[in-house]
Design a protein around this motif. Structure first.
Motif, short mmCIF file in Angstrom:
data_model
loop_
_atom_site.label_atom_id
_atom_site.label_comp_id
_atom_site.label_asym_id
_atom_site.label_seq_id
_atom_site.Cartn_x
_atom_site.Cartn_y
_atom_site.Cartn_z
N GLY A 418 6.36 0.23 -7.93
CA GLY A 418 5.62 0.06 -9.17
C GLY A 418 6.45 -0.64 -10.22
N ALA A 419 7.73 -0.30 -10.29
CA ALA A 419 8.60 -0.88 -11.31
C ALA A 419 8.85 -2.37 -11.07
CB ALA A 419 9.93 -0.13 -11.34
N VAL A 420 8.81 -2.82 -9.81
CA VAL A 420 9.06 -4.24 -9.52
C VAL A 420 7.78 -5.02 -9.30
CG1 VAL A 420 11.36 -3.80 -8.59
CG2 VAL A 420 9.39 -3.81 -7.04
N GLY A 421 6.63 -4.38 -9.51
CA GLY A 421 5.35 -5.08 -9.41
C GLY A 421 4.91 -5.38 -7.99
N ASP A 422 5.34 -4.57 -7.02
CA ASP A 422 5.02 -4.85 -5.62
C ASP A 422 4.08 -3.82 -4.99
OD1 ASP A 422 6.45 -7.17 -5.53
OD2 ASP A 422 8.22 -6.32 -4.57
N LEU A 423 3.33 -3.08 -5.79
CA LEU A 423 2.31 -2.20 -5.25
C LEU A 423 1.06 -2.99 -4.89
CD1 LEU A 423 2.45 0.87 -7.68
CD2 LEU A 423 3.41 0.74 -5.37
N LEU A 424 0.39 -2.58 -3.83
CA LEU A 424 -0.94 -3.11 -3.51
C LEU A 424 -1.96 -2.05 -3.91
CD1 LEU A 424 -2.95 -5.08 -2.13
CD2 LEU A 424 -2.56 -3.80 -0.01
N VAL A 425 -2.85 -2.40 -4.84
CA VAL A 425 -3.88 -1.48 -5.32
C VAL A 425 -5.24 -2.08 -4.99
CG1 VAL A 425 -4.84 -0.27 -7.31
CG2 VAL A 425 -2.37 -0.64 -7.15
N THR A 426 -6.01 -1.39 -4.15
CA THR A 426 -7.32 -1.88 -3.74
C THR A 426 -8.44 -0.92 -4.11
OG1 THR A 426 -7.24 -0.78 -1.58
CG2 THR A 426 -6.28 -3.00 -1.72
N GLY A 427 -8.12 0.34 -4.37
CA GLY A 427 -9.14 1.36 -4.47
C GLY A 427 -9.60 1.77 -3.09
N PRO A 428 -10.43 2.83 -3.00
CA PRO A 428 -10.92 3.28 -1.69
C PRO A 428 -11.64 2.16 -0.95
CG PRO A 428 -11.40 4.92 -3.38
CD PRO A 428 -10.90 3.70 -4.10
N THR A 429 -11.39 2.06 0.35
CA THR A 429 -12.00 1.00 1.16
C THR A 429 -13.25 1.47 1.89
OG1 THR A 429 -10.72 1.56 3.12
CG2 THR A 429 -9.72 0.00 1.57
N HIS A 430 -13.48 2.79 1.96
CA HIS A 430 -14.63 3.39 2.62
C HIS A 430 -14.57 3.31 4.14
CE1 HIS A 430 -15.89 3.56 -1.47
NE2 HIS A 430 -16.03 2.25 -1.55
N THR A 431 -13.35 3.18 4.66
CA THR A 431 -13.11 3.35 6.08
C THR A 431 -11.70 3.89 6.23
OG1 THR A 431 -13.32 2.34 8.27
CG2 THR A 431 -12.26 1.01 6.54
N ASN A 432 -11.24 4.07 7.49
CA ASN A 432 -9.90 4.63 7.68
C ASN A 432 -9.48 4.48 9.14
OD1 ASN A 432 -7.50 6.03 7.45
ND2 ASN A 432 -8.46 8.05 7.58
N VAL A 433 -8.67 3.45 9.41
CA VAL A 433 -8.07 3.31 10.75
C VAL A 433 -6.55 3.37 10.66
CG1 VAL A 433 -9.99 2.16 11.92
CG2 VAL A 433 -8.38 0.79 10.59
N ASN A 434 -6.10 4.09 9.66
CA ASN A 434 -4.69 4.45 9.51
C ASN A 434 -3.78 3.31 9.06
OD1 ASN A 434 -2.69 6.44 9.42
ND2 ASN A 434 -3.69 7.46 11.10
N ASP A 435 -2.49 3.40 9.44
CA ASP A 435 -1.49 2.49 8.91
C ASP A 435 -1.73 1.05 9.35
OD1 ASP A 435 -0.33 4.83 8.05
OD2 ASP A 435 1.30 4.81 9.50
N PHE A 436 -1.50 0.12 8.43
CA PHE A 436 -1.52 -1.31 8.73
C PHE A 436 -0.21 -1.89 8.23
CE2 PHE A 436 -2.03 -5.67 7.32
CZ PHE A 436 -2.62 -6.27 8.41
N ARG A 437 0.48 -2.60 9.12
CA ARG A 437 1.75 -3.24 8.74
C ARG A 437 1.75 -4.68 9.23
NH1 ARG A 437 2.98 2.13 10.37
NH2 ARG A 437 2.99 1.45 12.55
N ALA A 438 2.17 -5.58 8.36
CA ALA A 438 2.24 -7.00 8.72
C ALA A 438 3.51 -7.59 8.18
CB ALA A 438 1.03 -7.76 8.16
N LEU A 439 4.29 -8.23 9.04
CA LEU A 439 5.51 -8.94 8.65
C LEU A 439 5.27 -10.42 8.89
CD1 LEU A 439 6.45 -5.97 9.30
CD2 LEU A 439 8.69 -6.96 9.80
N LEU A 440 5.53 -11.22 7.88
CA LEU A 440 5.39 -12.67 7.95
C LEU A 440 6.78 -13.28 7.97
CD1 LEU A 440 3.73 -15.35 7.69
CD2 LEU A 440 3.80 -14.99 5.20
N VAL A 441 7.10 -13.99 9.05
CA VAL A 441 8.42 -14.59 9.20
C VAL A 441 8.24 -16.11 9.24
CG1 VAL A 441 10.59 -14.64 10.49
CG2 VAL A 441 9.13 -12.58 10.53
N LEU A 442 8.74 -16.79 8.21
CA LEU A 442 8.57 -18.24 8.08
C LEU A 442 9.88 -18.98 8.35
CD1 LEU A 442 6.32 -18.37 4.90
CD2 LEU A 442 5.59 -18.52 7.28
#
Length: 442
Positions: A418-442
């Motif tokens: 929160g202090a560095v501005g890197d939170l993702l805030v979407t609100g409830p999505t109305h579904t739930n398939v658990n953790d999602f992780r994505a790493l982008l390597v350029l």
């Protein structure tokens, strides 16, 4: 949850691109997109809808939209506070949706469970029960075993959540301390036909673990529950422990006649959502690799393993060539530690703690960006879905006087990102398939 038709350029807008992948994963798991193929025809008798979970409100609306207008339909579903989606104009309201607390149950969840169990009684072989089950149902559908109070269940739930126990272990205990979970709801519906539609939020997609399996047989035992309680040092009232040790709180098992003729359908799974994100990445010209949809373990440690993999790709082109996207799912755990003397308790969930471990191990690796988020839009008990990690995250944190170690010591991922501005805030999505992780390597 809407997502744009075209993804942002991953090289110019890596953070926006990662968020787009997350939204594509969530979109794939929305109930309205997945329910129709699994709905049975209306029965000769009544159709009763019962359900619980963080996707419960959206699942109920999907059934209302798809069920024949001339066929009777009624029921009750409980979901988390704030997780009822906006109602489409003109959609008739035929299923009652109520809200309760998650992840620690409250009196509203208790009242909903009592009503649901009551509705299940008195059905006939001509009746159909549609059970709508999704992650979060264990807390939302709370009906304590005899000699166990709601306050007892709340304490036990808190201690399980802080213990580091995995979801299968937690739900084994919850089943045996309940009068409605672990197949007991299906047994109460007999002799009606029961069709369960479920959205998986657990590694392995085992319906008996999702929301503690209120409508499916339970292969675990009272002895298993006792061993888990002892392993994590969680106390239960002496009378209840005696009942567990005697096997008096046993759940209905596979082969029980109560489950004859019943059907269970997985309408959305973590793997399907990861595949949807991978397809978007490939359409953007990137290779996409799904590690697994079943990754478990301590969140910060799983973050460090992902960091090692990303660094190997960035530095050596192994085991994947860059540019690429690396995806994973599952359900990690957080062992809540006592904060150092004088420090305030931390805030944050599994996704944030994963990102702390990841950022610490990446050490500002150039060309690596990441997002971890919970697909229900809520990371733990906070208002964010998850967090981002960028090559300059640690530099921005240092400029703000923040230290990763200090935030890890008190499980304070929310305060850090929160202090560095890197939170993702979407609100409830109305579904739930658990953790999602994505790493982008350029």
């Amino acid at each position: 949850m809407e997502h744009p038709a075209l993804p942002p350029d991953p090289r110019r807008e890596p953070r926006a691109f990662l968020e787009h992948l997350f939204r594509a994963a969530v979109h794939r798991a929305l109930p309205l997109h997945n329910t129709a193929p699994f709905l049975p025809p209306p029965p000769r008798g009544r159709t009763l809808v019962l359900g619980a979970g963080k996707a419960g409100g959206a699942m109920a609306q999907a059934v209302e939209a798809l069920w024949p207008a001339e066929a009777p339909l009624s029921g009750l579903v409980v979901t988390r506070y704030g997780h009822v989606p906006p109602r489409p104009p003109g959609l008739p309201r035929r299923i009652e949706v109520v809200e309760a607390a998650h992840p620690v149950p409250d009196a509203a969840g208790l009242a909903a469970a009592q009503r649901i169990l009551s509705l299940a009684h008195g059905l006939t072989p001509d009746d159909l029960v549609l059970c709508l089950i999704s992650g979060g149902g264990s807390a939302l559908l709370t009906l304590p075993a005899e000699q166990l109070s709601l306050q007892d269940k709340q304490r036990i739930n808190r201690e399980l959540l802080a213990s580091g126990a995995n979801i299968a272990e937690m739900n084994c205990v919850r089943k045996h301390l309940s009068r409605i979970k672990g197949g007991r709801l299906a047994a109460a519906c007999a002799p009606a036909r029961v069709v369960t539609l479920t959205i998986s939020d657990v590694p392995g997609d085992d319906p008996s673990i999702i929301a503690s399996g209120p409508t499916v047989p339970d292969a675990t035992s009272c002895a298993d529950a006792v061993a888990i309680l002892q392993r994590y040092g969680i106390d239960v009232p002496g009378a209840v422990m005696s009942l567990l040790e005697q096997g008096a709180l046993e759940t209905p098992k596979p082969g029980d006649a109560a489950f004859d003729g019943q059907q269970v359908h997985l309408i959305a799974t973590p793997q399907q959502s990861l595949q949807a994100a991978a397809e978007v990445a490939r359409a953007a010209g990137l290779a996409a690799h799904i590690l697994s949809d079943e990754i478990e373990g301590e969140s910060r440690e799983v973050g460090k393993v992902h960091a090692a993999l990303a660094r190997a790709v960035a530095r050596h082109g192994q085991p994947f060539a860059r540019p690429c996207v690396i995806l994973s799912g599952g359900e990690t755990t957080v062992t809540v530690r006592k904060p150092p003397a004088g420090a305030a308790p931390g805030r944050g969930g599994r996704a944030g703690e994963f990102c702390l471990g990841l950022a610490q191990a990446l050490q500002s690796e150039p060309g690596v960006w990441a997002l971890a988020a919970d697909t229900d839009g809520i990371d733990g008990m906070e208002d964010n879905a998850g967090a981002f990690v960028a090559p300059d995250t640690l530099a921005r944190a240092m400029a703000s006087g923040l230290k990763v170690d200090a935030h890890l010591q008190r499980n304070d991922a929310y305060g850090f990102f929160g202090a560095v501005g890197d939170l993702l805030v979407t609100g409830p999505t109305h579904t739930n398939v658990n953790d999602f992780r994505a790493l982008l390597v350029l």
